[in-house]
Design a protein around this motif. Structure first.
Motif, PDB file in Angstrom:
ATOM      1  N   ASN A  64       0.801  -0.964   0.062  1.00 22.40           N
ATOM      2  CA  ASN A  64       0.093  -0.123  -0.319  1.00 22.40           C
ATOM      3  C   ASN A  64       0.977   1.178   0.083  1.00 22.40           C
ATOM      4  N   LYS A  65       0.432   2.260  -0.860  1.00 26.38           N
ATOM      5  CA  LYS A  65       1.311   3.523  -0.812  1.00 26.38           C
ATOM      6  C   LYS A  65       0.939   4.168   0.470  1.00 26.38           C
ATOM      7  N   VAL A  66       1.855   4.448   1.170  1.00 25.44           N
ATOM      8  CA  VAL A  66       1.553   5.073   2.607  1.00 25.44           C
ATOM      9  C   VAL A  66       2.031   6.782   2.570  1.00 25.44           C
ATOM     10  N   GLU A  67       2.879   7.155   1.572  1.00 27.99           N
ATOM     11  CA  GLU A  67       3.377   8.209   1.575  1.00 27.99           C
ATOM     12  C   GLU A  67       3.706   8.701   0.083  1.00 27.99           C
ATOM     13  N   GLU A  68       3.601  10.020  -0.279  1.00 28.11           N
ATOM     14  CA  GLU A  68       3.951  10.550  -1.588  1.00 28.11           C
ATOM     15  C   GLU A  68       4.531  11.882  -1.265  1.00 28.11           C
ATOM     16  N   ARG A  91      -3.512   6.198   5.104  1.00 25.42           N
ATOM     17  CA  ARG A  91      -3.657   5.471   6.265  1.00 25.42           C
ATOM     18  C   ARG A  91      -4.567   4.204   5.815  1.00 25.42           C
ATOM     19  N   TYR A  92      -4.392   2.915   6.265  1.00 17.87           N
ATOM     20  CA  TYR A  92      -5.137   1.898   5.806  1.00 17.87           C
ATOM     21  C   TYR A  92      -5.714   1.119   7.282  1.00 17.87           C
ATOM     22  N   ASP A  93      -6.784   0.466   6.803  1.00 13.17           N
ATOM     23  CA  ASP A  93      -7.332  -0.406   8.289  1.00 13.17           C
ATOM     24  C   ASP A  93      -6.592  -1.793   8.218  1.00 13.17           C
ATOM     25  N   GLU A  94      -7.090  -2.857   9.014  1.00 12.74           N
ATOM     26  CA  GLU A  94      -6.279  -3.863   9.173  1.00 12.74           C
ATOM     27  C   GLU A  94      -6.545  -4.884   8.008  1.00 12.74           C
ATOM     28  N   ARG A  95      -7.439  -4.668   7.447  1.00 10.85           N
ATOM     29  CA  ARG A  95      -7.664  -5.074   5.802  1.00 10.85           C
ATOM     30  C   ARG A  95      -7.205  -4.594   4.887  1.00 10.85           C
ATOM     31  N   GLY A  96      -6.309  -3.619   5.016  1.00  9.22           N
ATOM     32  CA  GLY A  96      -5.414  -3.245   4.025  1.00  9.22           C
ATOM     33  C   GLY A  96      -6.507  -1.899   3.213  1.00  9.22           C
ATOM     34  N   ARG A  97      -7.542  -1.680   3.827  1.00 13.34           N
ATOM     35  CA  ARG A  97      -8.533  -0.760   2.995  1.00 13.34           C
ATOM     36  C   ARG A  97      -8.038   0.801   3.336  1.00 13.34           C
ATOM     37  N   GLN A  98      -8.024   1.736   2.301  1.00 12.33           N
ATOM     38  CA  GLN A  98      -7.650   3.082   2.880  1.00 12.33           C
ATOM     39  C   GLN A  98      -8.740   3.701   3.473  1.00 12.33           C
ATOM     40  N   ILE A  99      -8.343   4.292   4.880  1.00 17.07           N
ATOM     41  CA  ILE A  99      -9.330   4.951   5.494  1.00 17.07           C
ATOM     42  C   ILE A  99      -9.023   6.312   5.733  1.00 17.07           C
TER      43      ILE A  99
END
Length: 125
Positions: A64-68, A91-99
């Motif tokens: 998952n892209k976390v920073e740009e 930020r992403y939840d425990e399932r990898g979904r963008q939150i």
């Protein structure tokens, strides 16, 4: 996170670095990608579509892209054209979904953006 943004040979440089989140936790790997645009003279130049000469991206262990972050030809943070921010963090939840998406100015200070900008940033991740 500080990025090494000295000019390099080629267009992209990638490196993996272990990240310790807790003292006793096993090392996790994050990927950092630095993309630099060069002119015919071999010097970094601004890419007109984004208004930056360098883009640094970080990905978590799931990909998952976390920073740009965006930089000018001198390696200083600069604002991305069309968005008016120098860095976006997701930020992403425990399932990898963008939150969530957070925005920062060239000085690293948080910037409040409207729902439309947040939705666009989440879609771009």
């Amino acid at each position: 996170m500080d990025y090494d943004i000295a000019p390099r040979e080629g267009r992209r440089a990638a490196r993996a670095a272990p990240v310790q989140e807790q003292p006793n936790a096993p090392a996790r790997r994050r990927i950092e990608v630095l993309e630099t645009y060069f002119g015919a003279d071999g010097r970094p130049v601004k890419r007109k579509s984004i208004g930056a000469a360098r883009v640094a991206r970080r990905y978590d262990e799931r990909g998952n892209k976390v920073e740009e972050a965006y930089f000018n030809a001198d390696g200083k943070p600069t604002l991305r054209k069309g968005l008016g921010v120098a860095k976006i963090a997701w930020r992403y939840d425990e399932r990898g979904r963008q939150i969530d998406a957070s925005f920062f100015d060239a000085a690293g200070e948080p910037v409040q953006k409207g729902a439309a900008a947040r939705d666009r940033a989440l879609a771009d991740a």
